[in-house]
Design an enzyme around this catalytic site. Structure first.
Site, short mmCIF file in Angstrom:
data_model
loop_
_atom_site.label_atom_id
_atom_site.label_comp_id
_atom_site.label_asym_id
_atom_site.label_seq_id
_atom_site.Cartn_x
_atom_site.Cartn_y
_atom_site.Cartn_z
N ASP A 1 -1.96 -3.31 1.30
CA ASP A 1 -2.82 -2.14 1.33
C ASP A 1 -4.15 -2.49 1.98
OD1 ASP A 1 -4.68 -3.11 -0.60
OD2 ASP A 1 -3.67 -2.08 -2.24
N SER B 1 -3.90 -7.73 -0.20
CA SER B 1 -4.94 -6.73 -0.44
C SER B 1 -6.29 -7.40 -0.54
CB SER B 1 -4.64 -6.00 -1.77
OG SER B 1 -5.68 -5.09 -2.11
N GLY C 1 -4.90 3.86 -0.91
CA GLY C 1 -5.88 4.09 -1.98
C GLY C 1 -6.71 5.34 -1.70
N THR D 1 -3.92 -7.42 -10.83
CA THR D 1 -4.97 -7.50 -9.81
C THR D 1 -5.79 -8.77 -10.02
OG1 THR D 1 -5.06 -5.11 -9.61
CG2 THR D 1 -7.00 -6.33 -8.84
N ARG E 1 -21.33 -3.32 -4.84
CA ARG E 1 -21.26 -2.07 -4.06
C ARG E 1 -22.64 -1.43 -4.12
NH1 ARG E 1 -15.87 -0.78 -7.47
NH2 ARG E 1 -14.86 -2.76 -6.98
N SER F 1 -3.83 2.88 -12.46
CA SER F 1 -4.88 1.89 -12.66
C SER F 1 -5.17 1.66 -14.14
CB SER F 1 -6.17 2.38 -11.97
OG SER F 1 -7.28 1.64 -12.41
N GLY G 1 -6.85 0.14 4.50
CA GLY G 1 -7.09 0.70 5.84
C GLY G 1 -5.94 1.46 6.45
N VAL G 2 -4.87 1.67 5.69
CA VAL G 2 -3.74 2.42 6.25
C VAL G 2 -4.11 3.90 6.29
CG1 VAL G 2 -1.32 3.07 5.95
CG2 VAL G 2 -2.07 0.75 5.36
N ARG G 3 -4.18 4.46 7.47
CA ARG G 3 -4.62 5.86 7.60
C ARG G 3 -3.67 6.71 8.44
NH1 ARG G 3 -6.96 3.99 4.16
NH2 ARG G 3 -9.19 3.82 3.75
N LYS H 1 -1.52 -8.73 -6.98
CA LYS H 1 -2.23 -7.93 -5.98
C LYS H 1 -3.58 -8.56 -5.65
CE LYS H 1 -4.19 -3.23 -5.40
NZ LYS H 1 -5.63 -3.33 -5.72
N HIS I 1 -8.60 -5.35 -1.94
CA HIS I 1 -9.16 -4.35 -2.86
C HIS I 1 -9.87 -3.22 -2.09
CE1 HIS I 1 -9.88 -4.18 -7.37
NE2 HIS I 1 -10.50 -3.08 -6.98
N ARG J 1 -13.70 -3.61 -1.47
CA ARG J 1 -14.68 -3.29 -2.51
C ARG J 1 -15.09 -4.52 -3.30
NH1 ARG J 1 -14.43 2.14 -3.62
NH2 ARG J 1 -14.70 2.05 -5.86
N TYR K 1 -5.88 -5.05 -15.30
CA TYR K 1 -7.03 -5.96 -15.32
C TYR K 1 -6.94 -6.74 -16.62
CZ TYR K 1 -9.52 -3.58 -11.51
OH TYR K 1 -9.89 -3.07 -10.30
C1 FNR Z 1 -9.60 0.90 -5.89
N1 FNR Z 1 -8.75 -0.19 -5.99
C2 FNR Z 1 -8.35 -0.62 -7.25
N2 FNR Z 1 -7.46 -1.64 -7.36
C3 FNR Z 1 -7.03 -2.03 -8.57
O1 FNR Z 1 -6.22 -2.94 -8.65
N3 FNR Z 1 -7.49 -1.41 -9.70
C4 FNR Z 1 -8.37 -0.39 -9.67
O2 FNR Z 1 -8.75 0.17 -10.70
C5 FNR Z 1 -8.85 0.01 -8.39
N4 FNR Z 1 -9.77 1.01 -8.30
C6 FNR Z 1 -10.12 1.49 -7.07
C7 FNR Z 1 -10.97 2.59 -6.98
C8 FNR Z 1 -11.27 3.13 -5.75
C9 FNR Z 1 -12.19 4.32 -5.67
C10 FNR Z 1 -10.72 2.57 -4.56
C11 FNR Z 1 -11.01 3.15 -3.20
C12 FNR Z 1 -9.91 1.46 -4.65
C13 FNR Z 1 -8.18 -0.82 -4.79
C14 FNR Z 1 -6.89 -0.11 -4.35
O3 FNR Z 1 -5.83 -0.40 -5.22
C15 FNR Z 1 -6.44 -0.56 -2.95
O4 FNR Z 1 -6.39 -1.95 -2.90
C16 FNR Z 1 -7.35 -0.05 -1.83
O5 FNR Z 1 -7.84 1.24 -2.12
C17 FNR Z 1 -6.59 -0.01 -0.50
O6 FNR Z 1 -7.42 0.32 0.54
P1 FNR Z 1 -7.57 1.81 1.14
O7 FNR Z 1 -6.19 2.42 1.24
O8 FNR Z 1 -8.46 2.57 0.19
O9 FNR Z 1 -8.21 1.57 2.45
#
Ligand code: FNR
Length: 324
Positions: free
Chosen positions: A284, A251, A307, A157, A166, A108, A286-288, A229, A253, A256, A131
């Site tokens: 990505d 995605s 993630g 992203t 959040r 990241s 919700g994949v568990r 992404k 994210h 979030r 970013y």
């Molecule tokens: C993220 N995600 C994320 N994406 C990104 O492009 N840059 C980032 O810095 C972050 N930071 C981040 C922090 C945390 C705590 C989470 C949980 C997620 C999103 C991440 O790349 C991804 O899209 C999701 O986490 C996928 O979903 P799941 O696997 O967490 O359900």
């Protein structure tokens, strides 16, 4: 919980016990009503199989290739911020687990270990998530450092023009005091009395004017392939192929950012169909379970990323937890 954790949900519970509430909420939470957060997982559960019998499955091969790199299974590490809040070894432990598992880690922009530290600590295949900052020089420097340090692709992203709301983080006044090194934070003045410190960062630093023509700018400053992404519609998937990206990540994210976006697995087919095989499509959110991975592959993904499961593994059992 008795004995060793046997699934991601049990790792999540261990992470909840291990972490201060503020950090657990930050890692596990989503935006606003967290509708999409629940849906990302639930939508997978609604898909069932149509199994065919008497097929020889005595030998199976889970390996696949991503941008020409062979990985042991179609499961990659999604970019997520500040792994040192999960464990002091941070992204270095995560990267070592990725290397041991023979897969790709996407680092990241908000990593709490530097681009160089992660590169020198293991031989995982690494991509760098970008970013784009109002100050384009900051973004350009990150990209150039990633390129110099052997990262193999840029994952741009595009679903965070500003930070998602959040509410847990706002209530907790989420702060990140001990981490001085966060790549994307170092060059910015963070100041926000009302919400979480991250929100202040995003408002101050991220470039909300980013648009399609900026892909051209990114291509002009790097030779690395660019993945995009945050695609959720056929319209944007077509545009992405037109501007020449090397791959698309479906995605939201991890729910979030914008709440009430669709669960990613429900729009995968739409995107795959629109892309028509021109570039690989990843997913990505919700994949568990292994069965979730299989569902995504069956609906056209080349591979998926995880993630939160990675973070839960890291918080619970460091490198070994991530590998598990
Ligand atoms: C993220 N995600 C994320 N994406 C990104 O492009 N840059 C980032 O810095 C972050 N930071 C981040 C922090 C945390 C705590 C989470 C949980 C997620 C999103 C991440 O790349 C991804 O899209 C999701 O986490 C996928 O979903 P799941 O696997 O967490 O359900």
């Amino acid at each position: 919980m008795e004995g060793e954790p046997v699934n991601v949900n049990e790792f999540q519970e261990l992470a909840r016990q291990a972490l201060p509430k503020m950090y657990y909420d930050f890692f596990s939470g989503g935006a606003e009503d967290q509708h999409t957060l629940k849906e990302n997982v639930e939508a997978f559960r609604r898909i069932t199989f149509r199994p065919r019998i008497l097929v020889d499955v005595s030998r199976i091969n889970l390996s696949t290739t991503v941008l020409g790199y062979k990985i042991s299974a179609p499961i990659m590490v999604a970019p997520s911020s500040m792994h040192k809040l999960a464990h002091p070894e941070g992204e270095i432990a995560t990267a070592r687990a990725a290397a041991a598992s023979n897969t790709i880690m996407v680092l990241s922009s908000m990593s709490s270990c530097t681009i160089e530290e992660v590169a020198s600590s293991c031989n995982a295949i690494r991509f760098f998530q970008l970013y784009v900052y109002k100050n384009r020089d900051v973004a350009a420097q990150l990209v150039q450092r990633a390129e110099r340090n052997g990262y193999k692709a840029i994952v741009l992203t595009v679903d965070a023009p500003m930070l998602g709301r959040r509410e847990a983080d706002i209530k907790n006044k989420m702060i990140v005091p001990p981490l001085k090194n966060i790549e994307g934070l170092v060059s910015t003045e963070v100041d926000n009395d009302e919400g979480s410190i991250l929100e202040g960062f995003a408002k101050g630093a991220l470039d909300a004017s980013l648009c399609w023509r900026d892909i051209g700018w990114l291509r002009s400053i790097t030779n690395l392939p660019i993945l995009i992404k945050g695609v959720l519609t056929r319209e944007d998937a077509i545009k992405a192929t037109e501007v020449g990206v090397a791959g698309i990540v479906v995605s939201n994210h991890g729910a979030r950012q914008l709440d009430y976006t669709p669960a990613t697995i429900t729009v995968l087919e739409e995107v795959v169909h629109a892309v028509g095989g021109k570039v690989p499509v990843f997913l990505d959110g919700g994949v568990r379970r292994g069965t979730d991975v299989f569902k995504a592959l069956a609906l056209g993904a080349q591979a998926i990323l995880i993630g939160r499961p990675v973070i839960y593994g890291l918080a619970a059992k460091v490198e070994y937890g991530v590998s598990r």
